[in-house]
Design a protein around this motif. Sequence first.
Motif, PDB file in Angstrom:
ATOM      1  N   GLY A  94      60.396 -39.991 -73.300  1.00  0.00           N
ATOM      2  CA  GLY A  94      61.808 -40.264 -73.491  1.00  0.00           C
ATOM      3  C   GLY A  94      61.955 -41.266 -74.612  1.00  0.00           C
ATOM      4  N   ARG A  95      62.737 -42.279 -74.382  1.00  0.00           N
ATOM      5  CA  ARG A  95      62.894 -43.311 -75.426  1.00  0.00           C
ATOM      6  C   ARG A  95      61.863 -44.408 -75.275  1.00  0.00           C
ATOM      7  NH1 ARG A  95      68.642 -45.596 -73.036  1.00  0.00           N
ATOM      8  NH2 ARG A  95      67.845 -46.066 -70.966  1.00  0.00           N
ATOM      9  N   GLU A  96      61.035 -44.311 -74.269  1.00  0.00           N
ATOM     10  CA  GLU A  96      60.031 -45.350 -74.034  1.00  0.00           C
ATOM     11  C   GLU A  96      58.706 -45.026 -74.703  1.00  0.00           C
ATOM     12  OE1 GLU A  96      59.883 -45.564 -69.801  1.00  0.00           O
ATOM     13  OE2 GLU A  96      61.589 -46.918 -69.649  1.00  0.00           O
ATOM     14  N   ARG A  97      57.968 -46.091 -74.979  1.00  0.00           N
ATOM     15  CA  ARG A  97      56.622 -45.938 -75.534  1.00  0.00           C
ATOM     16  C   ARG A  97      55.645 -46.536 -74.532  1.00  0.00           C
ATOM     17  NH1 ARG A  97      59.521 -43.485 -78.082  1.00  0.00           N
ATOM     18  NH2 ARG A  97      59.746 -43.243 -80.337  1.00  0.00           N
ATOM     19  N   HIS A  98      54.857 -45.683 -73.935  1.00  0.00           N
ATOM     20  CA  HIS A  98      53.891 -46.165 -72.956  1.00  0.00           C
ATOM     21  C   HIS A  98      52.578 -46.484 -73.648  1.00  0.00           C
ATOM     22  CE1 HIS A  98      56.219 -45.115 -69.234  1.00  0.00           C
ATOM     23  NE2 HIS A  98      56.925 -44.517 -70.174  1.00  0.00           N
ATOM     24  N   CYS A  99      52.193 -47.762 -73.567  1.00  0.00           N
ATOM     25  CA  CYS A  99      51.026 -48.244 -74.299  1.00  0.00           C
ATOM     26  C   CYS A  99      49.830 -48.376 -73.358  1.00  0.00           C
ATOM     27  CB  CYS A  99      51.324 -49.604 -74.927  1.00  0.00           C
ATOM     28  SG  CYS A  99      52.841 -49.614 -75.906  1.00  0.00           S
ATOM     29  N   THR A 100      48.761 -47.721 -73.725  1.00  0.00           N
ATOM     30  CA  THR A 100      47.549 -47.751 -72.915  1.00  0.00           C
ATOM     31  C   THR A 100      46.388 -48.246 -73.762  1.00  0.00           C
ATOM     32  OG1 THR A 100      48.373 -45.785 -71.752  1.00  0.00           O
ATOM     33  CG2 THR A 100      46.044 -46.358 -71.444  1.00  0.00           C
ATOM     34  N   ALA A 101      45.631 -49.167 -73.231  1.00  0.00           N
ATOM     35  CA  ALA A 101      44.475 -49.663 -73.960  1.00  0.00           C
ATOM     36  C   ALA A 101      43.360 -48.629 -73.952  1.00  0.00           C
ATOM     37  CB  ALA A 101      43.992 -50.971 -73.346  1.00  0.00           C
ATOM     38  N   SER A 102      42.653 -48.555 -75.053  1.00  0.00           N
ATOM     39  CA  SER A 102      41.495 -47.655 -75.163  1.00  0.00           C
ATOM     40  C   SER A 102      40.341 -48.484 -75.705  1.00  0.00           C
ATOM     41  CB  SER A 102      41.825 -46.504 -76.099  1.00  0.00           C
ATOM     42  OG  SER A 102      40.689 -45.698 -76.295  1.00  0.00           O
ATOM     43  N   PHE A 103      39.348 -48.718 -74.863  1.00  0.00           N
ATOM     44  CA  PHE A 103      38.385 -49.768 -75.178  1.00  0.00           C
ATOM     45  C   PHE A 103      37.177 -49.310 -75.970  1.00  0.00           C
ATOM     46  CE2 PHE A 103      40.889 -51.092 -71.593  1.00  0.00           C
ATOM     47  CZ  PHE A 103      41.240 -52.376 -71.944  1.00  0.00           C
ATOM     48  N   GLN A 104      37.115 -48.012 -76.203  1.00  0.00           N
ATOM     49  CA  GLN A 104      35.997 -47.452 -76.965  1.00  0.00           C
ATOM     50  C   GLN A 104      35.712 -48.261 -78.235  1.00  0.00           C
ATOM     51  OE1 GLN A 104      35.312 -44.594 -75.297  1.00  0.00           O
ATOM     52  NE2 GLN A 104      33.463 -43.922 -76.373  1.00  0.00           N
ATOM     53  N   ALA A 105      36.788 -48.609 -78.946  1.00  0.00           N
ATOM     54  CA  ALA A 105      36.622 -49.301 -80.225  1.00  0.00           C
ATOM     55  C   ALA A 105      35.966 -50.665 -80.073  1.00  0.00           C
ATOM     56  CB  ALA A 105      37.978 -49.451 -80.919  1.00  0.00           C
ATOM     57  N   LEU A 106      35.997 -51.202 -78.857  1.00  0.00           N
ATOM     58  CA  LEU A 106      35.405 -52.525 -78.650  1.00  0.00           C
ATOM     59  C   LEU A 106      33.881 -52.466 -78.606  1.00  0.00           C
ATOM     60  CD1 LEU A 106      37.608 -54.535 -76.168  1.00  0.00           C
ATOM     61  CD2 LEU A 106      37.386 -54.713 -78.644  1.00  0.00           C
ATOM     62  N   GLU A 107      33.360 -51.262 -78.447  1.00  0.00           N
ATOM     63  CA  GLU A 107      31.908 -51.141 -78.378  1.00  0.00           C
ATOM     64  C   GLU A 107      31.273 -51.659 -79.669  1.00  0.00           C
ATOM     65  OE1 GLU A 107      30.622 -47.212 -77.465  1.00  0.00           O
ATOM     66  OE2 GLU A 107      28.633 -47.866 -76.821  1.00  0.00           O
ATOM     67  N   GLU A 108      31.904 -51.353 -80.775  1.00  0.00           N
ATOM     68  CA  GLU A 108      31.389 -51.819 -82.063  1.00  0.00           C
ATOM     69  C   GLU A 108      31.281 -53.343 -82.089  1.00  0.00           C
ATOM     70  OE1 GLU A 108      33.899 -50.787 -85.324  1.00  0.00           O
ATOM     71  OE2 GLU A 108      32.610 -51.747 -86.826  1.00  0.00           O
ATOM     72  N   VAL A 109      32.304 -53.989 -81.562  1.00  0.00           N
ATOM     73  CA  VAL A 109      32.316 -55.450 -81.542  1.00  0.00           C
ATOM     74  C   VAL A 109      31.223 -55.975 -80.623  1.00  0.00           C
ATOM     75  CG1 VAL A 109      33.659 -57.490 -80.944  1.00  0.00           C
ATOM     76  CG2 VAL A 109      34.773 -55.522 -82.012  1.00  0.00           C
ATOM     77  N   ALA A 110      31.154 -55.396 -79.422  1.00  0.00           N
ATOM     78  CA  ALA A 110      30.163 -55.854 -78.448  1.00  0.00           C
ATOM     79  C   ALA A 110      28.752 -55.691 -79.012  1.00  0.00           C
ATOM     80  CB  ALA A 110      30.313 -55.077 -77.148  1.00  0.00           C
ATOM     81  N   GLN A 111      28.512 -54.553 -79.631  1.00  0.00           N
ATOM     82  CA  GLN A 111      27.176 -54.312 -80.167  1.00  0.00           C
ATOM     83  C   GLN A 111      26.850 -55.251 -81.317  1.00  0.00           C
ATOM     84  OE1 GLN A 111      26.648 -50.163 -81.054  1.00  0.00           O
ATOM     85  NE2 GLN A 111      26.468 -49.601 -78.888  1.00  0.00           N
ATOM     86  N   CYS A 123      43.614 -48.919 -85.148  1.00  0.00           N
ATOM     87  CA  CYS A 123      42.156 -49.040 -85.011  1.00  0.00           C
ATOM     88  C   CYS A 123      41.707 -48.441 -83.688  1.00  0.00           C
ATOM     89  CB  CYS A 123      41.699 -50.491 -85.158  1.00  0.00           C
ATOM     90  SG  CYS A 123      42.062 -51.524 -83.753  1.00  0.00           S
ATOM     91  N   GLY A 124      42.597 -47.753 -83.003  1.00  0.00           N
ATOM     92  CA  GLY A 124      42.216 -47.008 -81.802  1.00  0.00           C
ATOM     93  C   GLY A 124      42.132 -47.829 -80.533  1.00  0.00           C
ATOM     94  N   LEU A 125      42.583 -49.082 -80.581  1.00  0.00           N
ATOM     95  CA  LEU A 125      42.488 -49.918 -79.387  1.00  0.00           C
ATOM     96  C   LEU A 125      43.604 -49.647 -78.397  1.00  0.00           C
ATOM     97  CD1 LEU A 125      41.259 -53.392 -80.716  1.00  0.00           C
ATOM     98  CD2 LEU A 125      40.269 -52.059 -78.846  1.00  0.00           C
ATOM     99  N   VAL A 126      44.672 -49.046 -78.875  1.00  0.00           N
ATOM    100  CA  VAL A 126      45.792 -48.715 -77.992  1.00  0.00           C
ATOM    101  C   VAL A 126      46.269 -47.305 -78.316  1.00  0.00           C
ATOM    102  CG1 VAL A 126      48.221 -49.211 -77.494  1.00  0.00           C
ATOM    103  CG2 VAL A 126      46.577 -51.082 -77.575  1.00  0.00           C
ATOM    104  N   ILE A 127      46.615 -46.585 -77.287  1.00  0.00           N
ATOM    105  CA  ILE A 127      47.169 -45.251 -77.462  1.00  0.00           C
ATOM    106  C   ILE A 127      48.603 -45.280 -76.951  1.00  0.00           C
ATOM    107  CG2 ILE A 127      47.071 -42.880 -76.643  1.00  0.00           C
ATOM    108  CD1 ILE A 127      43.960 -43.432 -76.443  1.00  0.00           C
ATOM    109  N   ILE A 128      49.529 -44.738 -77.744  1.00  0.00           N
ATOM    110  CA  ILE A 128      50.933 -44.744 -77.358  1.00  0.00           C
ATOM    111  C   ILE A 128      51.388 -43.333 -77.030  1.00  0.00           C
ATOM    112  CG2 ILE A 128      53.280 -45.219 -78.119  1.00  0.00           C
ATOM    113  CD1 ILE A 128      52.302 -47.529 -79.691  1.00  0.00           C
ATOM    114  N   VAL A 129      51.950 -43.188 -75.841  1.00  0.00           N
ATOM    115  CA  VAL A 129      52.488 -41.898 -75.416  1.00  0.00           C
ATOM    116  C   VAL A 129      54.005 -42.018 -75.322  1.00  0.00           C
ATOM    117  CG1 VAL A 129      52.589 -40.214 -73.545  1.00  0.00           C
ATOM    118  CG2 VAL A 129      50.406 -41.291 -74.140  1.00  0.00           C
ATOM    119  N   LYS A 130      54.708 -41.203 -76.084  1.00  0.00           N
ATOM    120  CA  LYS A 130      56.169 -41.231 -76.042  1.00  0.00           C
ATOM    121  C   LYS A 130      56.648 -40.535 -74.773  1.00  0.00           C
ATOM    122  CE  LYS A 130      56.346 -40.788 -81.085  1.00  0.00           C
ATOM    123  NZ  LYS A 130      57.023 -40.196 -82.253  1.00  0.00           N
TER     124      LYS A 130
END
Lengths: 104, 104
Positions: free
Chosen positions: B63-80, B54-61
């Motif tokens: 090496g063998r790790e998955r770096h998880c970054t929050a992306s808050f754009q999708a929360l705008e729908e909820v807030a509104q 749902c676009g709330l987190v973006i994962i960047v590979k």
Amino acid sequence: MKARRDVFQAIADPTRRAIIGMLAQQTLTLNTVAENFSMSQPAISKHMRILTECGLVIIVKQGRERHCTASFQALEEVAQWAQQYRRFWTNRLDTLEQLLNEEE
Amino acid sequence: MKARRDVFQAIADPTRRAIIGMLAQQTLTLNTVAENFSMSQPAISKHMRILTECGLVIIVKQGRERHCTASFQALEEVAQWAQQYRRFWTNRLDTLEQLLNEEE
DNA sequence: TTTTTGCTAAACCAAATGGTTATACATACC
DNA sequence: GGTATGTATAACCATTTGGTTTAGCAAAAA
């Protein structure tokens, strides 16, 4: 008294969000609400129960009718939770752009 | 690309809201996130997948790790969605009081 | 090269969810 | 009184959810 319902879970269902939208206009009887959906009255009854359990709807018995009124206080928790992250999504550089920049 | 997830359903789970809270502080690997919960790493993997769908987190590979970054754009729908009802709960007379008054 | 690490995928499971139909019941109407 | 209406409740069902354990695999470390 039932188990205190989580408002986040209550609004997760699109039918329940639609019910809240309807009741924002005016108080309606349970049957009137049900007529606006293509599902049975017991199904709406169940949704309404969940909405009352988390305080989003208040039901007043009047004769054999149930007058359903929305009570939006419970939505404050949701609004506040989402809004605390507002500064992130209003940044000119959103998260995705930041990630792309970092990769350079 | 997966089925477009509903953000309301994604945030219905308290574990996922907690994950979002953690990632708001900083980007974390999937394992680091998992260490903060008393459940298995595959369980966190599943939650993370829902958050990315749902676009709330973006994962960047990396090496063998998955770096998880929050992306808050999708929360705008909820807030509104929640905020559109703000005028109701900020009224001095809230819904319950109105009901009580009407009964007199 | 072997082993460890970080993660995904698969198979499985119990419980919750969201719907149904049928029944019951109190209230309102004739 | 008898009937119709508004709603609740029960029993049931399929699907989804949120977790588990096990196995597999690619990348890093030894």
